[in-house]
Design a protein around this motif. Structure first.
Motif, PDB file in Angstrom:
ATOM      1  N   UNK A 600       0.774  -1.380   0.060  1.00  0.00           N
ATOM      2  CA  UNK A 600      -0.237  -0.071   0.313  1.00  0.00           C
ATOM      3  C   UNK A 600       0.806   1.114   0.095  1.00  0.00           C
ATOM      4  N   UNK A 601       0.505   2.199  -0.885  1.00  0.00           N
ATOM      5  CA  UNK A 601       1.371   3.258  -1.011  1.00  0.00           C
ATOM      6  C   UNK A 601       0.709   4.755  -0.222  1.00  0.00           C
ATOM      7  N   UNK A 602       1.779   5.455  -0.421  1.00  0.00           N
ATOM      8  CA  UNK A 602       1.116   6.833   0.794  1.00  0.00           C
ATOM      9  C   UNK A 602       1.917   7.801  -0.086  1.00  0.00           C
ATOM     10  N   UNK A 633      -5.417   6.465  -3.130  1.00  0.00           N
ATOM     11  CA  UNK A 633      -4.621   6.670  -2.267  1.00  0.00           C
ATOM     12  C   UNK A 633      -3.971   7.422  -1.136  1.00  0.00           C
ATOM     13  N   UNK A 634      -3.320   7.466  -0.260  1.00  0.00           N
ATOM     14  CA  UNK A 634      -2.813   8.190   1.004  1.00  0.00           C
ATOM     15  C   UNK A 634      -2.319   9.097   0.422  1.00  0.00           C
ATOM     16  N   UNK A 679      -4.362  11.339   7.519  1.00  0.00           N
ATOM     17  CA  UNK A 679      -4.652  10.958   6.637  1.00  0.00           C
ATOM     18  C   UNK A 679      -4.317   9.759   6.020  1.00  0.00           C
ATOM     19  N   UNK A 680      -4.463   8.949   6.895  1.00  0.00           N
ATOM     20  CA  UNK A 680      -4.231   7.617   6.478  1.00  0.00           C
ATOM     21  C   UNK A 680      -5.355   6.944   6.610  1.00  0.00           C
ATOM     22  N   UNK A 684      -7.102   5.843   3.957  1.00  0.00           N
ATOM     23  CA  UNK A 684      -6.340   4.570   3.814  1.00  0.00           C
ATOM     24  C   UNK A 684      -8.100   3.522   4.312  1.00  0.00           C
ATOM     25  N   UNK A 685      -8.633   3.735   4.643  1.00  0.00           N
ATOM     26  CA  UNK A 685      -9.716   3.341   5.259  1.00  0.00           C
ATOM     27  C   UNK A 685     -10.818   1.817   3.861  1.00  0.00           C
ATOM     28  N   UNK A 686     -10.266   2.254   2.532  1.00  0.00           N
ATOM     29  CA  UNK A 686     -10.870   1.680   1.731  1.00  0.00           C
ATOM     30  C   UNK A 686     -10.128   1.125   0.870  1.00  0.00           C
TER      31      UNK A 686
END
Length: 692
Positions: A600-602, A633-634, A679-680, A684-686
């Protein structure tokens, strides 16, 4: 078992051999961490050490290697009577990087549980390593949950197993030896401190020595037994010296003068905690015994410092281990002078008058002729200890014209002092590569439950399987001791560990960002997050944009120090093609998603929000930003705008990205770390639910 390479046949690597031998003399020193490039005989030297260790007396038949003189009262195989003692060679147990938790600490004996219906404990590697050597090759790549178990056992000298209906405690005191290549990542500070000594190794640059290494290795590969036979006499002599030093060790005296030098040295180099003092004392005592002396001398303290302190004085993961030997000599000399009686009529100089950098040209202290502890790397150590102030006094580089007729490109500025960030994690449970950041379902981790297998069974949850099968034994006509198990009874173990993430930095290097103070602060903030990513085994990438286009300064990689180097040398100047930078970052994520869909990206965008390059730059930047928002995307935008009049463009960009903006003034540990976490949590929840 193949014949090991003889320890005495090793060429060079004096510090490595000394550190290993000191631990053979006094296991209380606490082990060795061997750092160095690949192909430097790290593993060969460690494996050769076990042949030099004296035999270990054990209770006959005890799977936990209890000492017949003082058996463990809590031994699972106990109680032991006074008879039945035997001796065996000291073991060297290797812990593979991909080992499971069951293999390390032990678990329920599956064979006996299924065949006989009884609970029995099957010992793991910690039990095998008791009173021997536990060797971890590539220790910096060890999974986090294994590191935690290793730390607990090393700290307590015992292993506690509470799982699957088994409750066991057994002794686990071992000599911990690890090897690692620093290019592949660093160790957690807690594990780093558990190693008593550290040694830096590097291949020799001397032709004759390299020739001798190749000659001996080829001879060993052609005839291992014959080669070992030619070194048997030297091996026997070295083994006898180890035994003699062990016998002499209890009679070695560590005087108050040596203790004062040890304490003064640890204080001067600002090491954390008191473990360094204790390790130095034990190492200096072992050095005296190895030399056949009963008194610890100043040179023993000096050598102990070179082995025990380098890995304990690092203040950030990118600092190379090492000690300023001039400072070490001055500290030892001052400690001797403080101990000596003051001559009559000679006034004592006031405190604070001594200039630690202005001592005599010889640096003071003993040890003339002592080779540097870090071999070929030692000439670099003084520059590593000068700090950023010394580097900022160097002559500035000439400005380089920006390409394409853009405004002049400014020289690269130094990053401000990095700071510690909070733990940044993606909420939910992912399925990415093993790391140290976010919660994830992994192959190796702590068991959190069980479920029916979907497809092939990979990790059996034995207790749940037995529990599912037990109520049906009578109906299935069980007649013997064995358990009747059917496919429907099988349960898959679910395990939870940590994953690494992809942190992609998108840095504005245009003319609007060219103010040196602002760029220095921005680089310092990005470097701080890189340091955190370095410790947590993230992949990182770096996209920069200026002039007419954007470029991938560093494709996603696990070598975070490479990203730090690119960031440090990043120049600035030219227009601001914001849209190009965002599109380039989106393209990087797209390609990386094909390679590693589970990671998963940030995205961290560092800009003042201006867009001045190309046709309709603002509109194009908005459309590019909305691509990230659409994919969930976070993102976080670091607002670098300065001055009394603020346009708020970075905040608008953050809104279109679906992220949050933070001003440059707020770019400190608490604020930036908390922001990214928020922010995450919102964006990022979805992603997390999809991964789950």
């Amino acid at each position: 078992m193949s014949t090991p390479y003889p320890f005495t046949a090793l060429v060079g690597q004096d510090d490595l051999r000394l550190a290993l031998l000191l631990n053979a003399v006094s296991p209380a020193v606490g082990g060795v961490l061997v750092r160095g490039e690949k192909g430097t005989a790290k593993s060969t030297a460690v494996r050769a050490l076990s042949a030099l260790l004296p035999e270990v007396p054990v209770v006959a038949g005890c799977r936990f290697s209890c000492d017949p003189v003082a058996p463990d009262p809590n031994c699972p195989d106990g109680p032991h009577d006074s008879g039945g003692a035997t001796a065996r060679p000291a073991r060297m147990v290797e812990l593979p990087v991909g080992a499971s938790e069951d293999r390390l600490v032990g678990a329920l004996d599956i064979e006996r549980a299924l065949a006989e219906g009884v609970k029995a404990f099957e010992p793991g590697l910690l039990a095998d390593a008791h009173r021997g050597i536990l060797y971890v090759d590539e220790v910096n790549l060890l999974h986090d949950h294994l590191v935690d178990l290793l730390l607990d056992a090393a700290a307590m000298g015992a292993s506690y197993v509470e799982r699957e209906g088994v409750s066991v405690r057994h002794a686990a005191r071992f000599l911990l030896v690890g090897t690692m290549n620093p290019e592949e990542g660093e160790l957690r500070p807690q594990l780093l401190d558990r190693f008593g000594l550290t040694v830096e190794v590097a291949a020799s640059r001397e032709t004759d020595q390299r020739v001798e290494v190749v000659r001996r290795r080829l001879a060993y590969d052609d005839d291992p037994e014959g080669f070992a036979g030619r070194w048997a006499e030297d091996e026997a002599a070295l083994r006898e010296r180890v035994v003699a030093a062990r016998a002499l060790l209890p009679r070695v005296t560590l005087g108050d003068g040596a203790l004062r030098q040890i304490a003064a040295t640890c204080a001067a180099f600002e090491v954390d905690g008191m473990r360094a003092d204790i390790v130095m004392a034990r190492t200096a005592t072992a050095l005296a015994a190895w030399a056949g002396r009963t008194d610890v001398e100043s040179e023993d303290v000096r050598q102990a410092a070179l082995l025990a302190l380098p890995h304990r004085r690092r203040r950030n993961p990118f600092d190379a281990p090492g000690l300023d030997e001039d400072k070490l000599d001055e500290t030892l000399e001052e400690a001797r002078e403080d101990e000596a009686p003051e001559p009559d009529g000679t006034p004592e100089p006031p405190e604070g008058d001594d200039d630690p950098d202005g001592g005599g040209p010889d640096g003071g202290g003993p040890g003339g002729g002592q080779p540097p502890a870090d071999g070929p790397d030692s000439p670099e150590l003084p520059s590593q200890n000068q700090g950023p102030e010394a580097e900022e006094t160097s002559a500035p580089q000439e400005p380089v014209p920006a390409p394409g007729g853009a405004s002049g490109e400014q020289q690269a500025v130094r990053a401000a002092e990095p700071f510690r960030t909070k733990m940044l994690s993606v909420p939910g449970i992912g399925e990415g590569a093993a790391g140290r950041r976010s919660r994830a379902r992994t192959e190796h981790g702590r068991t959190t439950g069980s479920r029916r297998p979907r497809g092939a069974l990979t990790k059996l949850h034995l207790a749940a399987t037995v529990q599912a099968a037990a109520p049906h034994q009578k109906a299935r006509g069980r007649s013997g001791a064995g358990l009747v198990v059917r496919r429907d009874d099988l349960r898959q173990a679910t395990r939870e560990g940590r994953e690494g993430n992809l942190v992609l930095f998108v840095v504005d290097a245009s003319g609007s960002m060219a103010a040196r103070q602002r760029m220095s602060a921005v680089k310092g903030a990005v470097l701080s997050l890189l340091l955190d990513a370095y410790q947590r085994r993230d992949k990182v990438g770096l996209v920069t944009f200026r002039g007419k286009d954007a470029e991938v300064a560093l494709p996603p990689t696990s070598s975070v120090d490479a990203a730090a180097a690119r960031l440090e040398s990043l120049p600035s100047g030219g227009r601001t093609p914001l849209a190009a930078g965002l599109l380039k970052a989106h393209d990087v994520l797209r390609i990386e998603r094909l390679r590693d869909a589970a990671r998963r990206p940030l995205v961290v965008v560092v800009t003042d929000g201006r867009a001045t390059g190309g046709v309709e730059p603002v509109a194009r930047a908005g459309r590019a930003a909305r691509l990230f928002a659409a994919e969930g995307v976070a993102c976080v935008v670091v607002d670098c705008e300065s001055g009394y009049v603020r346009l708020g463009l970075a905040g608008q960009l953050a809104g279109e990205l679906g992220g949050t903006a933070v001003t440059l003034d707020e770019l400190r540990a608490d604020s930036i770390a908390g922001l990214v976490k928020d922010v995450q949590g919102t964006r990022g929840g979805s992603t997390s639910r999809r991964a789950a």
